[in-house]
Design a protein around this motif. Structure first.
Motif, PDB file in Angstrom:
ATOM      1  N   HIS A 149       0.802  -1.229   0.000  1.00  0.00           N
ATOM      2  CA  HIS A 149       0.000   0.000   0.000  1.00  0.00           C
ATOM      3  C   HIS A 149       0.834   1.277   0.000  1.00  0.00           C
ATOM      4  O   HIS A 149       0.280   2.374   0.147  1.00  0.00           O
ATOM      5  CB  HIS A 149      -1.027   0.005   1.145  1.00  0.00           C
ATOM      6  CG  HIS A 149      -0.456   0.139   2.537  1.00  0.00           C
ATOM      7  ND1 HIS A 149      -0.873  -0.654   3.590  1.00  0.00           N
ATOM      8  CD2 HIS A 149       0.471   0.986   3.076  1.00  0.00           C
ATOM      9  CE1 HIS A 149      -0.248  -0.300   4.688  1.00  0.00           C
ATOM     10  NE2 HIS A 149       0.571   0.701   4.395  1.00  0.00           N
ATOM     11  N   SER A 150       2.141   1.176  -0.196  1.00  0.00           N
ATOM     12  CA  SER A 150       2.984   2.378  -0.142  1.00  0.00           C
ATOM     13  C   SER A 150       3.740   2.610  -1.441  1.00  0.00           C
ATOM     14  O   SER A 150       3.971   1.690  -2.224  1.00  0.00           O
ATOM     15  CB  SER A 150       3.975   2.287   1.014  1.00  0.00           C
ATOM     16  OG  SER A 150       4.912   1.249   0.798  1.00  0.00           O
ATOM     17  N   ILE A 151       4.101   3.858  -1.633  1.00  0.00           N
ATOM     18  CA  ILE A 151       5.018   4.279  -2.697  1.00  0.00           C
ATOM     19  C   ILE A 151       6.106   5.098  -2.020  1.00  0.00           C
ATOM     20  O   ILE A 151       5.818   6.011  -1.243  1.00  0.00           O
ATOM     21  CB  ILE A 151       4.302   5.114  -3.767  1.00  0.00           C
ATOM     22  CG1 ILE A 151       3.232   4.264  -4.466  1.00  0.00           C
ATOM     23  CG2 ILE A 151       5.301   5.668  -4.784  1.00  0.00           C
ATOM     24  CD1 ILE A 151       2.346   5.052  -5.418  1.00  0.00           C
ATOM     25  N   THR A 152       7.355   4.759  -2.300  1.00  0.00           N
ATOM     26  CA  THR A 152       8.501   5.388  -1.635  1.00  0.00           C
ATOM     27  C   THR A 152       9.149   6.407  -2.565  1.00  0.00           C
ATOM     28  O   THR A 152       9.395   6.121  -3.742  1.00  0.00           O
ATOM     29  CB  THR A 152       9.544   4.332  -1.236  1.00  0.00           C
ATOM     30  OG1 THR A 152       8.928   3.367  -0.381  1.00  0.00           O
ATOM     31  CG2 THR A 152      10.728   4.966  -0.528  1.00  0.00           C
ATOM     32  N   ALA A 153       9.429   7.586  -2.040  1.00  0.00           N
ATOM     33  CA  ALA A 153      10.142   8.620  -2.789  1.00  0.00           C
ATOM     34  C   ALA A 153      11.536   8.779  -2.211  1.00  0.00           C
ATOM     35  O   ALA A 153      11.718   8.796  -0.991  1.00  0.00           O
ATOM     36  CB  ALA A 153       9.393   9.948  -2.724  1.00  0.00           C
ATOM     37  N   THR A 154      12.515   8.887  -3.089  1.00  0.00           N
ATOM     38  CA  THR A 154      13.893   9.024  -2.629  1.00  0.00           C
ATOM     39  C   THR A 154      14.716   9.800  -3.644  1.00  0.00           C
ATOM     40  O   THR A 154      14.260  10.083  -4.759  1.00  0.00           O
ATOM     41  CB  THR A 154      14.522   7.632  -2.373  1.00  0.00           C
ATOM     42  OG1 THR A 154      15.780   7.801  -1.736  1.00  0.00           O
ATOM     43  CG2 THR A 154      14.706   6.868  -3.678  1.00  0.00           C
ATOM     44  N   SER A 155      15.925  10.134  -3.257  1.00  0.00           N
ATOM     45  CA  SER A 155      16.847  10.854  -4.134  1.00  0.00           C
ATOM     46  C   SER A 155      18.202  10.923  -3.437  1.00  0.00           C
ATOM     47  O   SER A 155      18.277  10.856  -2.212  1.00  0.00           O
ATOM     48  CB  SER A 155      16.342  12.275  -4.408  1.00  0.00           C
ATOM     49  OG  SER A 155      17.299  13.024  -5.143  1.00  0.00           O
ATOM     50  N   ALA A 156      19.246  11.075  -4.227  1.00  0.00           N
ATOM     51  CA  ALA A 156      20.582  11.308  -3.667  1.00  0.00           C
ATOM     52  C   ALA A 156      20.803  12.778  -3.350  1.00  0.00           C
ATOM     53  O   ALA A 156      21.850  13.147  -2.813  1.00  0.00           O
ATOM     54  CB  ALA A 156      21.647  10.827  -4.656  1.00  0.00           C
ATOM     55  N   SER A 157      19.819  13.617  -3.634  1.00  0.00           N
ATOM     56  CA  SER A 157      20.051  15.057  -3.641  1.00  0.00           C
ATOM     57  C   SER A 157      20.346  15.659  -2.279  1.00  0.00           C
ATOM     58  O   SER A 157      21.149  16.591  -2.170  1.00  0.00           O
ATOM     59  CB  SER A 157      18.847  15.771  -4.266  1.00  0.00           C
ATOM     60  OG  SER A 157      17.676  15.552  -3.501  1.00  0.00           O
ATOM     61  N   LYS A 158      19.719  15.172  -1.198  1.00  0.00           N
ATOM     62  CA  LYS A 158      19.964  15.778   0.112  1.00  0.00           C
ATOM     63  C   LYS A 158      21.318  15.349   0.676  1.00  0.00           C
ATOM     64  O   LYS A 158      22.085  16.181   1.161  1.00  0.00           O
ATOM     65  CB  LYS A 158      18.849  15.392   1.086  1.00  0.00           C
ATOM     66  CG  LYS A 158      17.497  15.981   0.744  1.00  0.00           C
ATOM     67  CD  LYS A 158      17.525  17.496   0.649  1.00  0.00           C
ATOM     68  CE  LYS A 158      16.150  18.043   0.306  1.00  0.00           C
ATOM     69  NZ  LYS A 158      16.168  19.505   0.047  1.00  0.00           N
ATOM     70  N   ALA A 159      21.614  14.052   0.617  1.00  0.00           N
ATOM     71  CA  ALA A 159      22.849  13.562   1.226  1.00  0.00           C
ATOM     72  C   ALA A 159      24.086  13.986   0.450  1.00  0.00           C
ATOM     73  O   ALA A 159      25.154  14.177   1.042  1.00  0.00           O
ATOM     74  CB  ALA A 159      22.801  12.042   1.348  1.00  0.00           C
TER      75      ALA A 159
END
Length: 390
Positions: free
Chosen positions: A226-236
């Motif tokens: 039931h989930s969709i995950t958002a991520t990115s390398a941009s913050k780290a």
């Protein structure tokens, strides 16, 4: 409360240029507002960008580079967090907010309400309304260990029509890193109502304690479905301007639906952003840069906690567990807009708590060179003492 002191490792990293957004929006003030670091960019990412430029590859993304990006994401998620997703389950969007908008558009029926635990990153409060979705705010609680979601309140919001819960983990603005027990409890509430979760995990690599990030989708089969995950390398890795984020789909039905619209969204993704993503996730030197950066962030987090406790009477701060954001309780000052007050009197520019539905708070970005952070904290302490002595 403060985190264990950690000595710096190796030479200090270069600071961000003075023409960054962090430094220029409020002339004459120390920039501690927008969530980007004033700690430079790793050499592998710089090399990747130069390589694209020298090769003349500044056109559209091609299938080979996009596939390399998908594979880098899946390896990173599996090796670091135990999140197992196939490359075809990784969708590219320009940034997490655009990904959130895409989820609202394609995975939520018109008019369905979005449940946003607060305080919350401001676009999570405003973007749903732009797409015709009412927002149900559920204020969290605060205690000695920091921010907590109100699960009873979320349960009630879902019972009254909410269909999507926004989870920000690690949490912006409070810096909380939610535990497995907390996430499991949330998943049970959401599943009981047949609802969904949008999980923003963009700050996952920025753990400031010994507890590692737990992806919501790894809690169990129901949460994954039931989930969709958002991520990115941009913050780290400090590359937000390169416009490259990902949605990770852990439901086969969602993968199929996304593939019908994926081409539209990948057009907004920068080729340079994909090159930076691959370098961040694949190059050993990029990991070394992140490790050094985390040492600095832990040190700065301690510095903020100690300065608040020692020199800012009445101000509350529970040290961040992740991110580089300090959520400061300034209600004791009796100032309606404390960020504006600090900007005028201390020349320190921070975010107003009202942007996050947190009246009386300010958000301080402590990803600053140590001498700059020292100046900011000293100026803030002076203003606090002046107010509290009146």
């Amino acid at each position: 409360m403060s985190l264990p002191e950690i000595s710096p490792v190796g030479p200090l990293l270069p600071a961000a240029p003075t023409t960054s957004l962090l430094a220029t929006k409020y002339p004459g003030a120390i920039g501690a507002w927008v969530a980007e670091m004033a700690l430079g960019v790793s050499e592998p990412i710089q090399d990747a960008l130069l390589r694209e430029t020298r090769n003349g590859t500044l056109g559209y993304n091609d299938p080979i580079s996009i596939q390399a990006g998908r594979e880098a994401v899946t390896r990173r998620m599996r090796d670091c967090y135990g999140l197992d997703a196939a490359p075809e389950a990784v969708g590219f969007v320009s940034d997490v907010v655009s990904g959130f908008a895409a989820v609202l558009r394609h995975f939520l029926s018109p008019g369905e309400a979005v449940v946003v635990p607060t305080p919350a990153y401001s676009p999570f409060l405003t973007v749903p309304r732009q797409f015709g979705h009412p927002v149900i705010e559920v204020p969290g609680s605060y205690g000695p260990t920091g921010h907590r979601m109100d699960l009873d309140g979320i349960d009630q919001a879902l019972a009254t029509g909410g269909r999507l819960v926004v989870l920000c983990n690690p949490h912006n603005p409070t810096g909380r890193s939610f535990t497995t027990d907390e996430l499991t409890a949330l998943a049970e509430v959401v599943e009981a109502h047949g609802a969904r979760v949008f999980s923003d995990e963009i700050h996952a690599p920025l753990a400031l304690t010994s507890r590692h990030h737990v992806p919501y989708a790894c809690i169990g089969d129901a949460a994954a479905h039931h989930s969709i995950t958002a991520t990115s390398a941009s913050k780290a890795w400090n590359t937000a301007g390169l416009k490259c984020a990902q949605l990770i789909f852990t439901s086969t039905t969602d993968v199929t639906r996304w593939q019908t619209v994926a081409d539209f969204y990948v057009r907004s993704v920068s080729r340079l952003g994909v090159a930076a993503l691959v370098a961040a996730y694949e190059e050993e030197a990029a990991d070394e840069w992140l490790a050094k950066t985390l040492v600095r962030l832990r040190h700065n987090n301690n510095k903020v906690a100690e300065a608040v406790a020692r020199t800012m009477p009445g101000i509350g701060y529970v040290p961040a567990e992740s991110t580089y954001l300090a959520w400061l309780d300034c209600t004791a000052l009796g100032v309606g807009t404390p960020a504006a007050y600090f900007r005028e009197r201390a020349r320190v520019a921070m975010c107003e708590g009202t942007e996050f539905a947190g009246q009386g708070y300010v958000r301080l970005n402590f990803a600053l060179p140590e001498d700059v952070l020292d100046q900011a904290l000293t100026a803030m302490a002076r203003v606090v003492r002046e107010v509290m002595s009146q």
